[in-house]
Design a protein around this motif. Structure first.
Motif, short mmCIF file in Angstrom:
data_model
loop_
_atom_site.label_atom_id
_atom_site.label_comp_id
_atom_site.label_asym_id
_atom_site.label_seq_id
_atom_site.Cartn_x
_atom_site.Cartn_y
_atom_site.Cartn_z
N ALA A 239 3.85 19.08 3.72
CA ALA A 239 2.66 18.92 2.88
C ALA A 239 2.74 17.63 2.07
CB ALA A 239 2.51 20.12 1.96
N MET A 240 3.94 17.31 1.58
CA MET A 240 4.11 16.07 0.82
C MET A 240 3.87 14.85 1.70
SD MET A 240 4.69 14.75 -2.11
CE MET A 240 5.38 16.12 -3.06
N GLU A 241 4.40 14.87 2.91
CA GLU A 241 4.19 13.76 3.85
C GLU A 241 2.71 13.60 4.18
OE1 GLU A 241 6.64 14.29 7.26
OE2 GLU A 241 8.52 14.01 6.17
N THR A 242 2.02 14.72 4.37
CA THR A 242 0.59 14.68 4.67
C THR A 242 -0.19 14.08 3.50
OG1 THR A 242 0.72 16.60 6.13
CG2 THR A 242 -1.44 16.08 5.21
N ALA A 243 0.17 14.48 2.29
CA ALA A 243 -0.51 13.97 1.10
C ALA A 243 -0.26 12.47 0.92
CB ALA A 243 -0.05 14.73 -0.15
N LEU A 244 0.98 12.04 1.13
CA LEU A 244 1.30 10.62 1.01
C LEU A 244 0.56 9.79 2.05
CD1 LEU A 244 5.13 10.84 0.29
CD2 LEU A 244 3.41 9.84 -1.23
N THR A 245 0.46 10.31 3.27
CA THR A 245 -0.26 9.60 4.32
C THR A 245 -1.74 9.48 3.97
OG1 THR A 245 1.28 10.36 6.02
CG2 THR A 245 -0.88 9.63 6.76
N ALA A 246 -2.32 10.54 3.41
CA ALA A 246 -3.71 10.49 2.98
C ALA A 246 -3.92 9.48 1.87
CB ALA A 246 -4.16 11.87 2.53
N ALA A 247 -2.98 9.42 0.92
CA ALA A 247 -3.08 8.44 -0.17
C ALA A 247 -2.93 7.02 0.37
CB ALA A 247 -2.00 8.72 -1.22
N PHE A 248 -2.03 6.86 1.34
CA PHE A 248 -1.81 5.56 1.96
C PHE A 248 -3.08 5.05 2.63
CE2 PHE A 248 -0.03 3.20 5.74
CZ PHE A 248 0.44 2.10 5.04
N LYS A 249 -3.73 5.94 3.38
CA LYS A 249 -4.97 5.54 4.05
C LYS A 249 -6.07 5.22 3.05
CE LYS A 249 -4.10 8.10 8.33
NZ LYS A 249 -4.51 9.24 9.20
N ARG A 250 -6.08 5.96 1.94
CA ARG A 250 -7.12 5.71 0.92
C ARG A 250 -6.94 4.35 0.28
NH1 ARG A 250 -8.61 9.72 -4.18
NH2 ARG A 250 -9.81 8.18 -5.36
N VAL A 251 -5.69 3.99 -0.08
CA VAL A 251 -5.50 2.69 -0.73
C VAL A 251 -5.70 1.53 0.25
CG1 VAL A 251 -3.97 3.60 -2.50
CG2 VAL A 251 -2.99 2.73 -0.39
N ASP B 171 0.83 -1.20 0.00
CA ASP B 171 0.00 0.00 0.00
C ASP B 171 0.87 1.27 0.00
OD1 ASP B 171 -2.39 -1.39 -0.08
OD2 ASP B 171 -2.69 -1.35 2.08
N ALA B 172 2.02 1.20 0.64
CA ALA B 172 2.93 2.35 0.63
C ALA B 172 3.49 2.58 -0.77
CB ALA B 172 4.07 2.14 1.63
N TYR B 173 3.80 1.50 -1.49
CA TYR B 173 4.22 1.65 -2.88
C TYR B 173 3.10 2.30 -3.71
CZ TYR B 173 8.30 -1.40 -2.17
OH TYR B 173 9.49 -1.95 -1.75
N ALA B 174 1.88 1.87 -3.47
CA ALA B 174 0.74 2.43 -4.21
C ALA B 174 0.61 3.92 -3.95
CB ALA B 174 -0.54 1.70 -3.82
N ALA B 175 0.79 4.33 -2.69
CA ALA B 175 0.71 5.75 -2.36
C ALA B 175 1.83 6.53 -3.05
CB ALA B 175 0.77 5.95 -0.85
N ALA B 176 3.04 6.00 -3.01
CA ALA B 176 4.19 6.68 -3.62
C ALA B 176 4.04 6.78 -5.13
CB ALA B 176 5.49 5.96 -3.26
N SER B 177 3.37 5.80 -5.74
CA SER B 177 3.18 5.84 -7.20
C SER B 177 2.32 7.03 -7.62
CB SER B 177 2.53 4.54 -7.69
OG SER B 177 1.16 4.48 -7.34
N ALA B 178 1.58 7.60 -6.67
CA ALA B 178 0.71 8.74 -6.97
C ALA B 178 1.47 10.06 -6.99
CB ALA B 178 -0.43 8.80 -5.95
N LEU B 179 2.79 10.03 -6.94
CA LEU B 179 3.60 11.24 -6.99
C LEU B 179 3.79 11.76 -8.41
CD1 LEU B 179 6.35 10.34 -4.36
CD2 LEU B 179 4.69 12.21 -4.17
N MET B 180 3.37 10.99 -9.41
CA MET B 180 3.63 11.39 -10.80
C MET B 180 3.00 12.75 -11.12
SD MET B 180 3.45 7.91 -13.07
CE MET B 180 1.75 7.53 -12.59
N GLY B 181 1.74 12.94 -10.71
CA GLY B 181 1.08 14.20 -11.00
C GLY B 181 1.78 15.37 -10.34
N SER B 182 2.26 15.17 -9.11
CA SER B 182 2.95 16.24 -8.39
C SER B 182 4.29 16.58 -9.07
CB SER B 182 3.20 15.82 -6.94
OG SER B 182 1.97 15.62 -6.27
N TYR B 183 4.95 15.57 -9.60
CA TYR B 183 6.21 15.80 -10.32
C TYR B 183 5.99 16.74 -11.49
CZ TYR B 183 10.22 14.65 -13.30
OH TYR B 183 11.33 14.71 -14.11
N PHE B 184 4.98 16.42 -12.29
CA PHE B 184 4.70 17.28 -13.45
C PHE B 184 4.08 18.61 -13.01
CE2 PHE B 184 4.87 13.08 -15.55
CZ PHE B 184 5.88 13.37 -16.45
#
Length: 252
Positions: free
Chosen positions: A238-250, A154-167
């Motif tokens: 803010a990035m840590e907060t966003a990743l934690t939110a994505a982690f909880k969602r997945v 699930d942590a990998y899944a959350a980290a994979s959601a960084l693509m949009g933030s990169y761009f």
């Protein structure tokens, strides 16, 4: 080994195109008709056919790959008859194996997080649990990363959601450069070159991210100043907060 894809969207397209230029190019592939334009394009590739419907995909497949949106997964999957109990690989975010087992009756289910780069046989795909056929498929598409722990997956899944933030970071930097009287084209040309080269550094060097940041930041220089400003302005938090939110969602 015949692969069957339920759901013919962007990731299916990248996977199929990647497989057809991989060591598994001779494996036949059947895709569902949903996503008509993409399905028709994929059918032009050797060994790829479009089934009449999702059930027809199952009836022809030795391995089933589920690639539908989470919002429609239950409606699409539950009515299907998984009679032969084939291995199932789910690309559906947030859908747990226990639920998939209930819907499909399969006892051989893995989850995976392929990204668009698999078309070029690049990138790393986490596979949980490391089902042999899933590992074989994603090894042919780049690097297959075996994962035995659900929380880690699930942590990998959350980290994979960084693509949009990169761009998004590049989008912000480009807009700032345009505001300083650069043209859109010149700003894009410069940033594409800069970040493309940094991507090469990541692939070529095994140093830690911290070390790479230091190597690219002169003491007292502009790179160090911008990173410190980013951290002090709450960017890291803010990035840590966003990743934690994505982690909880997945995690559901």
């Amino acid at each position: 080994m015949r692969l069957g894809f339920i759901g013919t969207g962007t990731i299916t397209s990248h996977m199929v195109r990647g497989l057809k230029t991989s060591a598994l190019a001779d494996w036949p592939i059947v895709v569902s008709p949903r996503g008509e334009k993409l399905a028709a394009e994929l059918a032009l590739l050797p060994g790829v056919t479009v089934a009449a419907g999702n059930q027809a995909v199952l009836d022809q497949a030795d391995v089933v790959i589920l690639a539908v949106r989470p919002q429609v997964a239950e409606v699409v999957i539950k009515p299907l008859q998984f009679q032969a109990d084939p291995p199932v690989i789910s690309l559906i975010a947030g859908l747990h194996i226990e639920t998939l087992a209930e819907w499909t009756g399969s006892k051989d289910i893995a989850r995976a997080i392929p990204l668009p780069f698999v078309e070029r046989h690049e990138g790393v795909t986490p596979v949980f649990p490391p089902q042999p056929v899933a590992m074989q498929i994603f090894a042919a598409l780049g690097t297959a990363l075996p994962v035995s722990d659900l929380a880690a997956y699930d942590a990998y899944a959350a980290a994979s959601a960084l693509m949009g933030s990169y761009f998004g970071l590049l989008e912000t930097a480009s807009a700032w450069m345009v505001a300083q009287a650069h043209s859109d084209a010149d700003a894009a040309l410069y940033l594409r070159g800069l970040f493309g080269s940094l991507g090469d550094v990541l692939r070529e060097k095994s140093a830690s991210f911290e070390q790479l940041r230091q190597d690219h930041s002169t003491k007292g220089g502009l790179n160090e100043m911008i990173f410190q400003s980013f951290v002090q302005g709450g960017g890291g938090a803010a990035m840590e907060t966003a990743l934690t939110a994505a982690f909880k969602r997945v995690q559901g």
